[in-house]
Scaffold this active site. Structure first.
Site, PDB file in Angstrom:
ATOM      1  N   TYR A  60      23.334 -29.267 -40.245  1.00 19.79           N
ATOM      2  CA  TYR A  60      21.834 -29.658 -39.962  1.00 19.79           C
ATOM      3  C   TYR A  60      21.244 -28.885 -40.905  1.00 19.79           C
ATOM      4  CZ  TYR A  60      20.521 -32.065 -35.801  1.00 19.79           C
ATOM      5  OH  TYR A  60      20.200 -33.324 -35.063  1.00 19.79           O
ATOM      6  N   GLU A  62      17.577 -29.591 -41.547  1.00 17.45           N
ATOM      7  CA  GLU A  62      15.793 -30.017 -41.415  1.00 17.45           C
ATOM      8  C   GLU A  62      15.077 -29.178 -42.262  1.00 17.45           C
ATOM      9  OE1 GLU A  62      16.256 -28.967 -37.357  1.00 17.45           O
ATOM     10  OE2 GLU A  62      15.228 -31.003 -36.630  1.00 17.45           O
ATOM     11  N   ASP A 206       7.875 -52.377 -51.441  1.00 20.66           N
ATOM     12  CA  ASP A 206       9.317 -52.528 -50.986  1.00 20.66           C
ATOM     13  C   ASP A 206      10.282 -52.915 -51.931  1.00 20.66           C
ATOM     14  OD1 ASP A 206      11.315 -52.257 -49.078  1.00 20.66           O
ATOM     15  OD2 ASP A 206      10.280 -53.279 -47.453  1.00 20.66           O
ATOM     16  N   THR A 232      16.161 -49.338 -50.118  1.00 18.90           N
ATOM     17  CA  THR A 232      17.389 -49.130 -49.460  1.00 18.90           C
ATOM     18  C   THR A 232      18.100 -48.443 -50.463  1.00 18.90           C
ATOM     19  OG1 THR A 232      18.527 -51.297 -49.877  1.00 18.90           O
ATOM     20  CG2 THR A 232      17.150 -50.813 -47.917  1.00 18.90           C
ATOM     21  N   LYS A 235      21.922 -51.744 -50.992  1.00 15.61           N
ATOM     22  CA  LYS A 235      21.829 -53.375 -51.243  1.00 15.61           C
ATOM     23  C   LYS A 235      22.360 -53.450 -52.791  1.00 15.61           C
ATOM     24  CE  LYS A 235      18.594 -54.638 -47.635  1.00 15.61           C
ATOM     25  NZ  LYS A 235      17.532 -54.956 -47.019  1.00 15.61           N
ATOM     26  N   ARG A 241      24.686 -46.421 -47.075  1.00 15.13           N
ATOM     27  CA  ARG A 241      23.674 -47.089 -46.233  1.00 15.13           C
ATOM     28  C   ARG A 241      22.534 -45.809 -46.052  1.00 15.13           C
ATOM     29  NH1 ARG A 241      22.753 -51.442 -43.567  1.00 15.13           N
ATOM     30  NH2 ARG A 241      24.545 -52.097 -44.395  1.00 15.13           N
TER      31      ARG A 241
HETATM   32  C1  PLP Z   1      16.558 -54.518 -46.200  1.00 18.35           C
HETATM   33  C2  PLP Z   1      15.234 -54.428 -46.105  1.00 18.35           C
HETATM   34  C3  PLP Z   1      14.501 -53.323 -45.307  1.00 18.35           C
HETATM   35  C4  PLP Z   1      15.264 -52.367 -44.249  1.00 18.35           C
HETATM   36  O1  PLP Z   1      16.531 -51.820 -44.824  1.00 18.35           O
HETATM   37  P1  PLP Z   1      17.318 -51.236 -43.501  1.00 18.35           P
HETATM   38  O2  PLP Z   1      18.035 -50.338 -44.125  1.00 18.35           O
HETATM   39  O3  PLP Z   1      18.214 -52.378 -42.729  1.00 18.35           O
HETATM   40  O4  PLP Z   1      16.521 -50.645 -42.401  1.00 18.35           O
HETATM   41  C5  PLP Z   1      13.277 -53.246 -45.637  1.00 18.35           C
HETATM   42  N1  PLP Z   1      12.481 -53.824 -46.395  1.00 18.35           N
HETATM   43  C6  PLP Z   1      13.015 -54.972 -47.133  1.00 18.35           C
HETATM   44  C7  PLP Z   1      12.332 -55.756 -48.130  1.00 18.35           C
HETATM   45  C8  PLP Z   1      14.585 -55.285 -47.065  1.00 18.35           C
HETATM   46  O5  PLP Z   1      14.774 -56.211 -47.465  1.00 18.35           O
END
Ligand code: PLP
Length: 433
Positions: A60, A62, A206, A232, A235, A241
């Site tokens: 933990y 925080e 994003d 993320t 990806k 993850r």
């Molecule tokens: C995949 C994605 C997310 C969310 O990611 P998670 O890890 O699934 O919460 C947010 N924004 C965009 C543009 C994405 O492609």
């Protein structure tokens, strides 16, 4: 009870919980036995998986390095500092927060840092490629903020920057979101910056899907233009993850508070350490080659799919993904998705811009090349991948091009992937193979 091992111990798991051990093995075999074309997925390295299965999961912590709520954080502090430093170096960012549990958690923190409930937020509309967290009604973003969606141009199927500017002037949003989940083109960050400056809005990119391509310098970086970039880490970046936020120094305190304590409590220190590993991997020449191959492969796949009558939206791709209109083959995206899955080809149905069909059975499919490229498939393999997709989509249909069953296509798929497994299976000592 015997002393637990420090790291992943496959034979122990098999003994202790054969059901779950069997599931893990079956999943590995599923990954190895098919074509993984889901654009948001990738295969992490054994090193990343090893850290995820380590004792760092127990701590933990925080707070932030040097300022934690609990004692005993000296080692997880070192891991988090490495992750932050590596991300700053790799992306040239002023400030990085590596604690978000996911892309959506990172995005929640950005809203928390910069917007008040009901504020207008300008973002790409969901059916044109935007994400759930960019203002969809069924998501917190649409429930708590006022979504002002912009679109792609009907002819080019690329972002309509004139509309972005018009809507920005009209609605004066606090935040302009630039980023997508099923849009294959580079975005013009300079224009977005100009529009944001004109109305004094926060420019938030994003980059969840594309940050690995940015790391590998296969596409331009949003970092110099944006106030804040979320991503993320699982990806195209090919890490564990999770999520990550990069921002300008002036926003550092607001972002850090918005992550902890506002929207999260204990960070996942095993994941943060695994992010550090992935960020080191992403800084290598090998990863640069990888990122460029991902884009090359996507372009080749796009062309090959077009040759089979699946029209790529916007005419092609600059990234790792392609959205195709499959309606000319006499089917819809949902049917195509199901048929492909039966042939062990994993891809997803996807709306196309101005889709005449409903969201449950849209006109398109989306495919991505991040995972296939990790496995070692190249440009020349993409025509085979397209052949297999086309065969599965049309199998057994009136006027079909290829008269084979889905089971036969599944057999061809397993033959095609046999010598390039996602994860090694020989001499297995651990879950990583
Ligand atoms: C995949 C994605 C997310 C969310 O990611 P998670 O890890 O699934 O919460 C947010 N924004 C965009 C543009 C994405 O492609």
């Amino acid at each position: 009870m015997s002393t637990p091992q420090w790291g992943p111990n496959w034979s122990a798991l098999e003994e202790i919980d054969p059901e779950i051990a069997g599931i893990v093995l079956s999943e590995r075999d599923r990954l190895n036995g098919g074509l993984q074309l889901i654009a948001s997925e990738n295969f992490t390295s054994p090193a990343v998986l090893a850290v995820l299965g380590s004792t760092l999961s127990n701590k933990y912590a925080e707070g932030y390095p040097g300022n934690r709520f609990y004692q005993g954080c000296e080692f997880v502090d070192a891991a988090e500092r490495l992750a932050v430093d590596r991300a700053k170096e790799l992306f040239g960012a002023n400030h990085v927060n590596v604690q978000p549990h996911s892309g959506a958690s990172a995005n929640l923190a950005v809203y928390a840092a910069f917007a008040q409930p009901d504020d207008p937020v300008l973002a790409l509309s969901l059916p044109h490629g935007g994400h759930l967290t960019h203002g969809a009604r069924i998501n917190f973003s649409g429930a708590w903020f006022t979504a002002v969606p912009y679109s792609v141009n009907r002819d080019t199927e690329m972002i309509d920057y004139d509309e972005v500017r018009e809507l920005a002037r009209l609605h004066q949003p606090r935040i302009i979101v630039c980023g997508a989940t099923s849009y294959s083109r580079e975005m013009d960050y300079a224009i977005f910056r100009e529009i944001a400056d004109e109305i004094d809005a926060i420019l938030w990119v994003d980059a969840a899907h594309i940050m690995g391509l940015v790391a590998g310098q296969a596409i331009p970086s949003p970092v110099p233009y944006a106030d804040v970039v979320t991503t993320t880490t699982h990806k195209t970046l090919r890490g564990p993850r999770g999520g990550m936020i990069l921002c300008r120094t002036e926003h550092a305190a607001a972002i850090d508070r918005a992550v902890f304590p506002f929207s999260q409590s204990g960070p996942m220190m095993h994941t943060i350490a695994a992010k550090a590993v992935a960020l080191q991997e992403a800084a290598t020449p090998d990863f640069r080659t990888y990122a460029h191959s991902v884009v090359e492969n996507a372009r080749a796949l796009s062309t090959a799919l077009e040759g089979h009558g699946m029209r790529p939206i916007s005419g092609g791709t600059d990234t790792h993904l392609v959205v195709c209109d499959v309606s000319a083959l006499g089917t819809d995206g949902a049917d195509a998705e199901t048929r492909c899955a039966q042939a062990n080809i994993l891809l997803n149905k996807n709306a196309i811009p101005f889709d005449p069909l409903p969201p449950r059975t849209p006109s398109g499919i989306r495919v991505g090349t991040a995972a296939l490229t990790t496995q070692g498939f190249g440009r020349d393999d993409m025509s085979v991948v397209a052949d297999l997709i086309a065969a599965a989509v049309t199998a057994g249909k009136p006027g079909e091009r290829v008269d084979v069953s889905l089971a036969e296509i599944a057999r061809q798929v397993s033959e095609f992937v046999a010598d390039k497994p996602a994860y090694a299976v020989e001499g297995i000592q651990s879950l990583q193979g």
